[in-house]
Design a protein around this motif. Structure first.
Motif, PDB file in Angstrom:
ATOM      1  N   VAL A 170       0.800  -1.219   0.000  1.00  0.00           N
ATOM      2  CA  VAL A 170       0.000   0.000   0.000  1.00  0.00           C
ATOM      3  C   VAL A 170       0.837   1.276   0.000  1.00  0.00           C
ATOM      4  O   VAL A 170       0.303   2.364  -0.242  1.00  0.00           O
ATOM      5  CB  VAL A 170      -0.974   0.021   1.199  1.00  0.00           C
ATOM      6  CG1 VAL A 170      -2.003  -1.095   1.073  1.00  0.00           C
ATOM      7  CG2 VAL A 170      -0.219  -0.092   2.528  1.00  0.00           C
ATOM      8  N   ALA A 171       2.153   1.192   0.303  1.00  0.00           N
ATOM      9  CA  ALA A 171       2.980   2.408   0.347  1.00  0.00           C
ATOM     10  C   ALA A 171       4.450   2.028   0.384  1.00  0.00           C
ATOM     11  O   ALA A 171       4.810   0.862   0.558  1.00  0.00           O
ATOM     12  CB  ALA A 171       2.624   3.255   1.572  1.00  0.00           C
ATOM     13  N   ARG A 172       5.300   3.061   0.226  1.00  0.00           N
ATOM     14  CA  ARG A 172       6.747   2.916   0.400  1.00  0.00           C
ATOM     15  C   ARG A 172       7.197   4.005   1.375  1.00  0.00           C
ATOM     16  O   ARG A 172       6.900   5.177   1.164  1.00  0.00           O
ATOM     17  CB  ARG A 172       7.480   3.043  -0.945  1.00  0.00           C
ATOM     18  CG  ARG A 172       7.130   1.920  -1.906  1.00  0.00           C
ATOM     19  CD  ARG A 172       7.887   2.023  -3.227  1.00  0.00           C
ATOM     20  NE  ARG A 172       7.505   0.939  -4.119  1.00  0.00           N
ATOM     21  CZ  ARG A 172       8.073  -0.261  -4.136  1.00  0.00           C
ATOM     22  NH1 ARG A 172       9.090  -0.506  -3.316  1.00  0.00           N
ATOM     23  NH2 ARG A 172       7.665  -1.207  -4.955  1.00  0.00           N
ATOM     24  N   GLU A 173       7.890   3.606   2.438  1.00  0.00           N
ATOM     25  CA  GLU A 173       8.268   4.552   3.479  1.00  0.00           C
ATOM     26  C   GLU A 173       9.678   4.259   3.983  1.00  0.00           C
ATOM     27  O   GLU A 173      10.138   3.119   3.928  1.00  0.00           O
ATOM     28  CB  GLU A 173       7.284   4.476   4.655  1.00  0.00           C
ATOM     29  CG  GLU A 173       5.847   4.836   4.287  1.00  0.00           C
ATOM     30  CD  GLU A 173       4.895   4.720   5.466  1.00  0.00           C
ATOM     31  OE1 GLU A 173       5.362   4.379   6.573  1.00  0.00           O
ATOM     32  OE2 GLU A 173       3.691   4.967   5.275  1.00  0.00           O
ATOM     33  N   ARG A 174      10.344   5.292   4.495  1.00  0.00           N
ATOM     34  CA  ARG A 174      11.654   5.129   5.122  1.00  0.00           C
ATOM     35  C   ARG A 174      11.474   5.174   6.631  1.00  0.00           C
ATOM     36  O   ARG A 174      10.894   6.121   7.168  1.00  0.00           O
ATOM     37  CB  ARG A 174      12.615   6.232   4.662  1.00  0.00           C
ATOM     38  CG  ARG A 174      14.050   6.048   5.182  1.00  0.00           C
ATOM     39  CD  ARG A 174      15.013   6.995   4.501  1.00  0.00           C
ATOM     40  NE  ARG A 174      16.386   6.841   4.972  1.00  0.00           N
ATOM     41  CZ  ARG A 174      17.231   5.905   4.566  1.00  0.00           C
ATOM     42  NH1 ARG A 174      16.834   5.029   3.651  1.00  0.00           N
ATOM     43  NH2 ARG A 174      18.462   5.818   5.038  1.00  0.00           N
ATOM     44  N   LEU A 175      11.965   4.148   7.329  1.00  0.00           N
ATOM     45  CA  LEU A 175      11.789   4.053   8.772  1.00  0.00           C
ATOM     46  C   LEU A 175      13.127   4.160   9.491  1.00  0.00           C
ATOM     47  O   LEU A 175      14.153   3.713   8.983  1.00  0.00           O
ATOM     48  CB  LEU A 175      11.143   2.709   9.140  1.00  0.00           C
ATOM     49  CG  LEU A 175       9.726   2.421   8.645  1.00  0.00           C
ATOM     50  CD1 LEU A 175       9.256   1.092   9.227  1.00  0.00           C
ATOM     51  CD2 LEU A 175       8.768   3.543   9.001  1.00  0.00           C
ATOM     52  N   LYS A 176      13.093   4.739  10.704  1.00  0.00           N
ATOM     53  CA  LYS A 176      14.246   4.737  11.588  1.00  0.00           C
ATOM     54  C   LYS A 176      14.064   3.626  12.611  1.00  0.00           C
ATOM     55  O   LYS A 176      12.988   3.463  13.185  1.00  0.00           O
ATOM     56  CB  LYS A 176      14.384   6.088  12.290  1.00  0.00           C
ATOM     57  CG  LYS A 176      14.726   7.237  11.350  1.00  0.00           C
ATOM     58  CD  LYS A 176      14.904   8.527  12.124  1.00  0.00           C
ATOM     59  CE  LYS A 176      15.266   9.680  11.186  1.00  0.00           C
ATOM     60  NZ  LYS A 176      15.439  10.964  11.933  1.00  0.00           N
ATOM     61  N   THR A 177      15.127   2.842  12.844  1.00  0.00           N
ATOM     62  CA  THR A 177      15.063   1.719  13.770  1.00  0.00           C
ATOM     63  C   THR A 177      16.283   1.770  14.690  1.00  0.00           C
ATOM     64  O   THR A 177      17.230   2.522  14.433  1.00  0.00           O
ATOM     65  CB  THR A 177      15.065   0.376  13.023  1.00  0.00           C
ATOM     66  OG1 THR A 177      16.401   0.068  12.606  1.00  0.00           O
ATOM     67  CG2 THR A 177      14.154   0.418  11.803  1.00  0.00           C
ATOM     68  N   PRO A 178      16.300   0.961  15.755  1.00  0.00           N
ATOM     69  CA  PRO A 178      17.496   0.907  16.616  1.00  0.00           C
ATOM     70  C   PRO A 178      18.754   0.460  15.888  1.00  0.00           C
ATOM     71  O   PRO A 178      19.858   0.685  16.402  1.00  0.00           O
ATOM     72  CB  PRO A 178      17.077  -0.108  17.695  1.00  0.00           C
ATOM     73  CG  PRO A 178      15.603  -0.001  17.768  1.00  0.00           C
ATOM     74  CD  PRO A 178      15.167   0.223  16.346  1.00  0.00           C
ATOM     75  N   ILE A 179      18.624  -0.165  14.724  1.00  0.00           N
ATOM     76  CA  ILE A 179      19.820  -0.576  13.973  1.00  0.00           C
ATOM     77  C   ILE A 179      19.905   0.155  12.630  1.00  0.00           C
ATOM     78  O   ILE A 179      20.475  -0.361  11.671  1.00  0.00           O
ATOM     79  CB  ILE A 179      19.865  -2.110  13.774  1.00  0.00           C
ATOM     80  CG1 ILE A 179      18.571  -2.635  13.149  1.00  0.00           C
ATOM     81  CG2 ILE A 179      20.153  -2.809  15.066  1.00  0.00           C
ATOM     82  CD1 ILE A 179      18.622  -4.132  12.833  1.00  0.00           C
ATOM     83  N   GLY A 180      19.344   1.380  12.588  1.00  0.00           N
ATOM     84  CA  GLY A 180      19.534   2.221  11.420  1.00  0.00           C
ATOM     85  C   GLY A 180      18.265   2.496  10.640  1.00  0.00           C
ATOM     86  O   GLY A 180      17.235   1.851  10.841  1.00  0.00           O
ATOM     87  N   ALA A 181      18.369   3.468   9.731  1.00  0.00           N
ATOM     88  CA  ALA A 181      17.254   3.829   8.858  1.00  0.00           C
ATOM     89  C   ALA A 181      17.254   2.918   7.632  1.00  0.00           C
ATOM     90  O   ALA A 181      18.301   2.480   7.155  1.00  0.00           O
ATOM     91  CB  ALA A 181      17.367   5.283   8.432  1.00  0.00           C
ATOM     92  N   VAL A 182      16.049   2.650   7.114  1.00  0.00           N
ATOM     93  CA  VAL A 182      15.944   1.723   5.993  1.00  0.00           C
ATOM     94  C   VAL A 182      14.688   2.029   5.182  1.00  0.00           C
ATOM     95  O   VAL A 182      13.658   2.431   5.733  1.00  0.00           O
ATOM     96  CB  VAL A 182      15.923   0.265   6.505  1.00  0.00           C
ATOM     97  CG1 VAL A 182      14.715  -0.006   7.382  1.00  0.00           C
ATOM     98  CG2 VAL A 182      15.986  -0.731   5.359  1.00  0.00           C
TER      99      VAL A 182
END
Length: 239
Positions: A170-182
């Protein structure tokens, strides 16, 4: 059902998939062990998702959701039939969270039946060639996403009947996580029989490693996010 119990049970039956595999050999995922976490009413829930290779040539997918109020463990043992994941055994065990529960499904592909053993009661059910269990479909979904397939619909042996699990991007998004953005694709699973909606954020660069999972039900929203990833024996320090 208490909300914390509902969420933990949801984690055992929703979309948790992802391993580092080459596109040319997507039908044979490498081993992985990923850790996710969340809090429900201040209670920490740790989710372990692990794929391992067995000595008999089969693979085993493990899901374990653990908290001080209870534990849910699911295990699927499967092999490959061409491009299709073919489950052999499925185990489920719940302790705490109310009444304890155990279930075991054995797939007999010669007779196209699955033997259900639930709480010491046993019965047989007819299945077709592509039926998955409540865990093995995750590996099939991963392979289908890598292959670029859009028809993400699966028949699941669940609770003594065949149920249809449907997914869509349904979408494409960039996420920040404890082991980096992706960078991720956002996949939705919807259900016709209730108002629950589940979203999963998967990383195409990592061959659709699960990054984040969210469930929305009755106006409440809860999510889990990846904290650790170990793929093919190597720790992933940064995405």
């Amino acid at each position: 059902m208490p909300l914390k119990q509902s969420l933990i049970r949801c984690l055992a039956t929703t979309l948790l998939s992802g391993a580092l595999v080459s596109a040319a050999h997507a039908q044979m995922p490498q081993t992985f062990k990923n850790i996710y976490s969340t809090r429900v009413f201040g209670i920490k829930v740790t989710v372990t998702h692990e794929l391992s290779q067995l000595d008999n040539g089969e693979q085993q997918l493990l899901f374990d959701a653990d908290s001080w109020v209870g534990n849910i463990t699911e295990t699927s043992r499967f092999q490959w039939d061409g491009d299709t994941v073919q489950p052999q055994k499925y185990f489920y065990k719940r302790t705490g969270l109310g009444k304890n529960r155990e279930a075991e499904l054995t797939f007999d592909w010669d007779s196209k039946k699955v033997i259900n053993d639930v709480q010491n009661q046993s019965w047989r059910m007819d299945i077709n060639q592509n039926v998955q269990d409540k865990l093995s479909y995750q590996v099939q979904l991963q392979k289908d996403l890598i292959a670029g397939r859009e028809n993400l619909v699966y028949s699941i042996a669940d609770g003594g009947e065949l149920k249809e699990y449907r997914f869509e991007i349904v979408a494409r998004e960039r996420l920040k996580t404890p082991i980096g953005a992706v960078d991720t694709v956002k996949v939705m699973r919807s259900r016709d029989d209730d108002d629950r909606v589940t979203y999963a954020w998967l990383a195409p660069k990592w061959n659709y490693l699960l990054i984040q999972l969210e469930q929305i039900e009755d106006g409440d929203s809860h999510s889990i996010t990846i904290n650790e990833a170990r793929i093919n024996g190597q720790n992933i320090e940064a995405l």
